[in-house]
Design a protein around this motif. Structure first.
Motif, mmCIF file in Angstrom:
data_model
loop_
_atom_site.group_PDB
_atom_site.id
_atom_site.type_symbol
_atom_site.label_atom_id
_atom_site.label_comp_id
_atom_site.label_asym_id
_atom_site.label_seq_id
_atom_site.Cartn_x
_atom_site.Cartn_y
_atom_site.Cartn_z
ATOM 1 N N THR A 9 62.078 37.475 5.067
ATOM 2 C CA THR A 9 61.666 37.958 3.684
ATOM 3 C C THR A 9 61.139 37.054 2.611
ATOM 4 O OG1 THR A 9 62.729 39.685 2.097
ATOM 5 C CG2 THR A 9 64.233 37.914 2.757
ATOM 6 N N GLY A 10 61.082 37.741 1.362
ATOM 7 C CA GLY A 10 60.316 36.996 0.254
ATOM 8 C C GLY A 10 59.654 37.881 -0.490
ATOM 9 N N GLY A 11 59.640 37.429 -1.931
ATOM 10 C CA GLY A 11 59.222 38.541 -2.958
ATOM 11 C C GLY A 11 57.865 38.673 -2.832
ATOM 12 N N ILE A 12 57.452 39.393 -3.602
ATOM 13 C CA ILE A 12 55.790 39.543 -3.722
ATOM 14 C C ILE A 12 55.026 38.347 -3.976
ATOM 15 C CG2 ILE A 12 55.950 40.295 -6.033
ATOM 16 C CD1 ILE A 12 53.889 42.203 -5.784
ATOM 17 N N GLY A 13 53.999 38.222 -3.116
ATOM 18 C CA GLY A 13 53.031 37.233 -3.259
ATOM 19 C C GLY A 13 53.741 35.648 -2.890
ATOM 20 N N PRO A 114 60.133 43.073 2.984
ATOM 21 C CA PRO A 114 60.368 42.711 1.502
ATOM 22 C C PRO A 114 61.712 42.890 0.890
ATOM 23 C CG PRO A 114 58.669 44.582 1.863
ATOM 24 C CD PRO A 114 59.108 44.082 3.046
ATOM 25 N N LEU A 115 62.347 44.227 1.447
ATOM 26 C CA LEU A 115 63.788 44.508 1.027
ATOM 27 C C LEU A 115 64.665 44.236 2.001
ATOM 28 C CD1 LEU A 115 62.370 47.993 -0.474
ATOM 29 C CD2 LEU A 115 62.525 45.871 -1.733
ATOM 30 N N LEU A 116 64.629 43.126 2.705
ATOM 31 C CA LEU A 116 65.691 42.698 3.857
ATOM 32 C C LEU A 116 67.034 43.001 3.214
ATOM 33 C CD1 LEU A 116 65.632 41.732 6.919
ATOM 34 C CD2 LEU A 116 66.108 39.740 5.695
ATOM 35 N N MET A 124 70.992 43.880 10.432
ATOM 36 C CA MET A 124 70.424 44.022 11.713
ATOM 37 C C MET A 124 70.021 42.750 12.376
ATOM 38 S SD MET A 124 68.018 47.167 10.564
ATOM 39 C CE MET A 124 66.961 47.213 11.997
ATOM 40 N N THR A 125 70.119 41.476 11.577
ATOM 41 C CA THR A 125 69.582 40.344 11.937
ATOM 42 C C THR A 125 70.741 39.157 12.190
ATOM 43 O OG1 THR A 125 69.255 39.368 9.819
ATOM 44 C CG2 THR A 125 67.448 40.632 10.435
ATOM 45 N N THR A 126 70.216 38.113 13.024
ATOM 46 C CA THR A 126 71.182 37.008 13.152
ATOM 47 C C THR A 126 71.263 35.985 11.968
ATOM 48 O OG1 THR A 126 70.739 37.557 15.592
ATOM 49 C CG2 THR A 126 71.931 35.501 14.965
ATOM 50 N N ARG A 127 69.938 35.790 11.609
ATOM 51 C CA ARG A 127 69.516 34.604 10.999
ATOM 52 C C ARG A 127 68.683 35.269 9.748
ATOM 53 N NH1 ARG A 127 70.620 29.536 12.408
ATOM 54 N NH2 ARG A 127 69.541 28.250 10.725
ATOM 55 N N VAL A 128 68.542 34.568 8.605
ATOM 56 C CA VAL A 128 67.634 34.924 7.542
ATOM 57 C C VAL A 128 66.907 33.679 7.022
ATOM 58 C CG1 VAL A 128 67.192 35.981 5.126
ATOM 59 C CG2 VAL A 128 68.945 37.088 6.797
ATOM 60 N N LEU A 129 65.334 33.995 7.191
ATOM 61 C CA LEU A 129 64.385 33.184 6.429
ATOM 62 C C LEU A 129 63.873 33.613 5.474
ATOM 63 C CD1 LEU A 129 62.415 30.593 6.648
ATOM 64 C CD2 LEU A 129 61.212 32.093 8.315
ATOM 65 N N ARG A 166 68.218 36.465 -2.866
ATOM 66 C CA ARG A 166 67.652 36.388 -1.639
ATOM 67 C C ARG A 166 68.085 34.977 -1.116
ATOM 68 N NH1 ARG A 166 63.097 39.021 -3.429
ATOM 69 N NH2 ARG A 166 62.295 37.244 -4.347
ATOM 70 N N LEU A 167 68.063 33.863 -2.077
ATOM 71 C CA LEU A 167 68.477 32.606 -1.312
ATOM 72 C C LEU A 167 69.956 32.454 -0.995
ATOM 73 C CD1 LEU A 167 66.379 30.225 -3.960
ATOM 74 C CD2 LEU A 167 65.566 30.787 -1.517
ATOM 75 N N ARG A 168 70.785 33.176 -1.644
ATOM 76 C CA ARG A 168 72.131 33.320 -1.296
ATOM 77 C C ARG A 168 72.262 33.722 0.172
ATOM 78 N NH1 ARG A 168 73.796 35.500 -5.638
ATOM 79 N NH2 ARG A 168 74.156 37.570 -4.759
ATOM 80 N N HIS A 169 71.373 34.826 0.660
ATOM 81 C CA HIS A 169 71.591 35.047 2.051
ATOM 82 C C HIS A 169 70.745 34.349 3.156
ATOM 83 C CE1 HIS A 169 72.931 38.854 -0.229
ATOM 84 N NE2 HIS A 169 73.345 39.081 1.108
ATOM 85 N N ALA A 170 70.160 33.301 2.555
ATOM 86 C CA ALA A 170 69.119 32.405 3.560
ATOM 87 C C ALA A 170 69.977 31.589 4.101
ATOM 88 C CB ALA A 170 68.253 31.866 2.741
ATOM 89 N N ASP A 171 69.650 31.600 5.673
ATOM 90 C CA ASP A 171 70.017 30.420 6.504
ATOM 91 C C ASP A 171 68.822 29.474 6.494
ATOM 92 O OD1 ASP A 171 72.250 31.520 7.966
ATOM 93 O OD2 ASP A 171 70.914 33.263 8.204
#
Length: 202
Positions: A9-13, A114-116, A124-129, A166-171
């Motif tokens: 995931t990531g924001g617009i742009g 974009p709305l992960l 639904m995922t194991t890791r988040v990038l 977003r960054l708080r959820h990131a692996d």
């Protein structure tokens, strides 16, 4: 059958689509939530009839397709309408995504959304990038790519999860503030790392 799922995931742009495209060229099965979101509102699908009933025929084009611009204008002005639409579409989109991910044959699969975080799809995922970029870079890229006003881009940024959330959820975080070659090199580095993981965990 794939062994685990990476949420991207990531924001617009931010460059998440470019990153996803490169993972795809490396042979990773990628499923795009935006594609699923388009598919569930195709003419003849129940969701489109439901949307037309709720918002009226002015959100339909003459050929019966969804008029995305008209719908977007309605929901960005009114958070309650946006929540209604999300309540209708998210479960249908998730069904599509799960069915598509189940068919993956690469060592891991990628769910691009974009709305992960906001939609709960990260469950639904194991890791988040997270593909991250400074907001000034995001706005600049989106203006060049989408030919829309800065006000519209700001509205989309507001509707998406905050960068901190977003960054708080990131692996894993890939800061994409350079050129495409650099981004692709970083994707290749992450791909090698992901292939070394068992079930998505070190």
């Amino acid at each position: 059958m794939t062994s685990w799922i990476l949420g991207l995931t990531g924001g617009i742009g931010s460059g998440k689509s470019a990153a996803a495209a490169h993972f795809s060229t490396l042979g990773v099965h990628t499923v795009d939530a935006d594609h699923a979101a388009r598919w569930v509102v195709e003419p003849g699908r129940p969701a489109l009839a439901e949307i037309a009933r709720h918002f009226g025929d002015e959100v339909l084009q003459a050929d019966g397709q969804l008029d995305r611009a008209a719908l977007r204008a309605r929901i960005f002005q009114d958070p309650a309408q946006r929540h209604w639409l999300e309540g209708l579409l998210h479960p249908l989109i998730n069904q599509e995504l799960l069915a598509n991910l189940a068919g993956a044959e690469s060592p891991y699969a990628i769910l691009v959304s974009p709305l992960l975080i906001e939609s709960g799809q990260h469950t639904m995922t194991t890791r988040v990038l997270v593909i991250d970029a400074p907001e000034t870079v995001q706005v600049q890229r989106a203006l060049q790519r989408d030919q829309v006003s800065e006000a519209q881009i700001q509205a989309i940024l507001q509707a998406q999860a905050s960068r901190d959330e977003r960054l708080r959820h990131a692996d894993d975080v890939l800061t994409n503030d350079r050129d495409l070659n650099w981004l692709q090199t970083e994707v290749e580095r992450l791909h090698r790392f992901y292939l070394s993981l068992r079930g998505g965990r070190p």
